[in-house]
Design a protein around this motif. Structure first.
Motif, short mmCIF file in Angstrom:
data_model
loop_
_atom_site.label_atom_id
_atom_site.label_comp_id
_atom_site.label_asym_id
_atom_site.label_seq_id
_atom_site.Cartn_x
_atom_site.Cartn_y
_atom_site.Cartn_z
N GLN A 153 37.44 34.67 32.52
CA GLN A 153 38.55 35.40 33.12
C GLN A 153 38.05 36.70 33.75
OE1 GLN A 153 41.78 34.32 33.38
NE2 GLN A 153 42.14 36.11 34.68
N ASN A 178 38.94 37.81 37.57
CA ASN A 178 39.58 39.08 37.88
C ASN A 178 38.86 39.84 38.99
OD1 ASN A 178 41.44 38.60 35.85
ND2 ASN A 178 40.46 39.94 34.37
N GLU A 200 45.21 43.62 40.91
CA GLU A 200 45.66 44.46 39.81
C GLU A 200 46.82 43.81 39.06
OE1 GLU A 200 46.54 48.16 41.73
OE2 GLU A 200 44.43 48.76 41.85
N GLY A 201 46.99 42.50 39.24
CA GLY A 201 48.06 41.79 38.57
C GLY A 201 47.70 41.41 37.15
N SER A 202 48.56 40.61 36.54
CA SER A 202 48.37 40.19 35.15
C SER A 202 47.56 38.90 35.08
CB SER A 202 49.73 39.98 34.48
OG SER A 202 49.57 39.39 33.21
N ALA A 203 46.66 38.84 34.11
CA ALA A 203 45.86 37.63 33.89
C ALA A 203 46.63 36.59 33.09
CB ALA A 203 44.57 37.98 33.15
N THR A 204 47.82 36.92 32.61
CA THR A 204 48.57 35.99 31.78
C THR A 204 49.79 35.41 32.49
OG1 THR A 204 49.78 37.84 30.77
CG2 THR A 204 47.80 37.08 29.63
N THR A 205 49.74 35.38 33.82
CA THR A 205 50.78 34.74 34.61
C THR A 205 50.14 33.78 35.60
OG1 THR A 205 50.80 36.43 36.34
CG2 THR A 205 52.25 36.78 34.45
N SER A 221 50.98 33.41 38.55
CA SER A 221 50.97 34.02 39.88
C SER A 221 49.62 34.65 40.21
CB SER A 221 52.07 35.07 39.99
OG SER A 221 51.86 36.13 39.06
N GLN A 222 48.76 34.81 39.22
CA GLN A 222 47.45 35.41 39.48
C GLN A 222 46.60 34.56 40.45
OE1 GLN A 222 44.37 35.25 36.35
NE2 GLN A 222 45.81 34.02 35.15
N GLN A 240 45.57 35.71 26.79
CA GLN A 240 44.15 35.96 26.99
C GLN A 240 43.45 35.93 25.64
OE1 GLN A 240 43.04 38.60 30.20
NE2 GLN A 240 41.58 39.66 28.88
#
Length: 269
Positions: free
Chosen positions: A35, A39, A50-55, A57-58, A234
């Motif tokens: 991950q 990123n 700068e988004g979330s790694a747990t969605t 939409s990444q 994560q």
């Protein structure tokens, strides 16, 4: 420009593709991108992610190289969606089963088998030196000489090749007036992405003396699909340690025996 030639084969597809594909397209999934690596990919417009790694939409509106390099859950391969959720066909969690540790598999170097039912022989010549590295080497040298804007222009060329959008100012996500330190970080990140899995990263970290920026833990994702809707968490998958001595190689004992004035590099005995 310069590559190691090899006979056409399906060897890399068999070695790297997700494990749920069986004969005649059996795959072994031996590489698990992290991950942390994912990123590093910027957004489609070149701005930092700068988004979330747990969605989920990444994976949307990202650098096109992401889809060219990484398999993630839902990607189409051999006529079906990759399943890297817990218990999925590509992460079955069977005892002694080789499978992804991070929810990702390596797609780079493979042929395009989005559809179909089996693999066909592909050219897998391994690049030793290619145009993208020329641009990156030149950009790095220019920036270190203080010619930061000239260096940025080389990154424009690289990002244009990758499919990142130019934007209204045609700067591919690089701010106007970018400073030397910021561009240095960006060039390092571009090398990490563009030259990934081409045996550059280890040597780059050593020559930059950048180990202090490496994470203590490598991370991946755990995808829970028990409710029929993916829930992402994560997780740590492996510790990572880079000691100061790793910046150098040990001097072979046979060479020290030949010359009593040689002193072994610090940290080696």
């Amino acid at each position: 420009m310069f590559s190691k030639q090899s006979a056409n084969s399906t060897g890399l597809e068999t070695a790297s593709a997700p494990i749920g594909y069986v004969a005649p397209a059996a795959s072994n999934g031996r590489t698990s991108p992290t991950q942390d690596f994912l990123n590093a990919f910027p957004n489609l417009n070149g701005s930092p992610f700068e988004g979330s790694a747990t969605t989920l939409s990444q994976y949307q509106n990202r650098d096109p190289r992401l889809n060219a390099i990484i398999f993630y859950n839902g990607v189409q391969w051999l006529g079906r969606a990759v399943e890297t959720f817990e218990g999925g066909r590509d992460k079955p969690n069977r005892p002694y089963q080789v499978q992804t540790k991070t929810s990702y598999y390596l797609r780079k170097f493979l042929g395009d088998f989005t559809s179909g039912t089996t693999y066909s022989n592909q050219s897998h010549n391994f690049p030793y030196f290619r145009y993208a590295e020329v641009l990156l080497n030149y950009a790095e040298a220019l920036n270190e000489k203080g010619r930061t804007e000239d260096a940025a222009k080389q990154v424009f060329l690289l990002r244009a090749r990758a499919g990142i959008t130019a934007g209204a100012n045609a700067r591919y996500g690089i701010p106007a007036g970018v400073g030397q330190a910021d561009l240095r970080r960006l060039i390092k990140n571009e090398r990490r992405i563009e030259l990934s899995f081409e045996e550059h990263r280890f040597w780059d970290i050593r020559r930059w003396k950048d180990a202090q920026n490496l994470p203590a833990q490598l991370t991946g994702l755990a995808l829970d699909n028990s409710s029929g809707s993916i829930v992402i968490a994560q997780k740590d998958v492996a510790p990572f340690k880079f000691e100061p001595r790793n910046y150098y190689m040990p001097i072979p004992f046979s060479e020290i025996q030949k010359n009593s004035k040689l002193i072994q590099n610090e940290g080696y005995y």
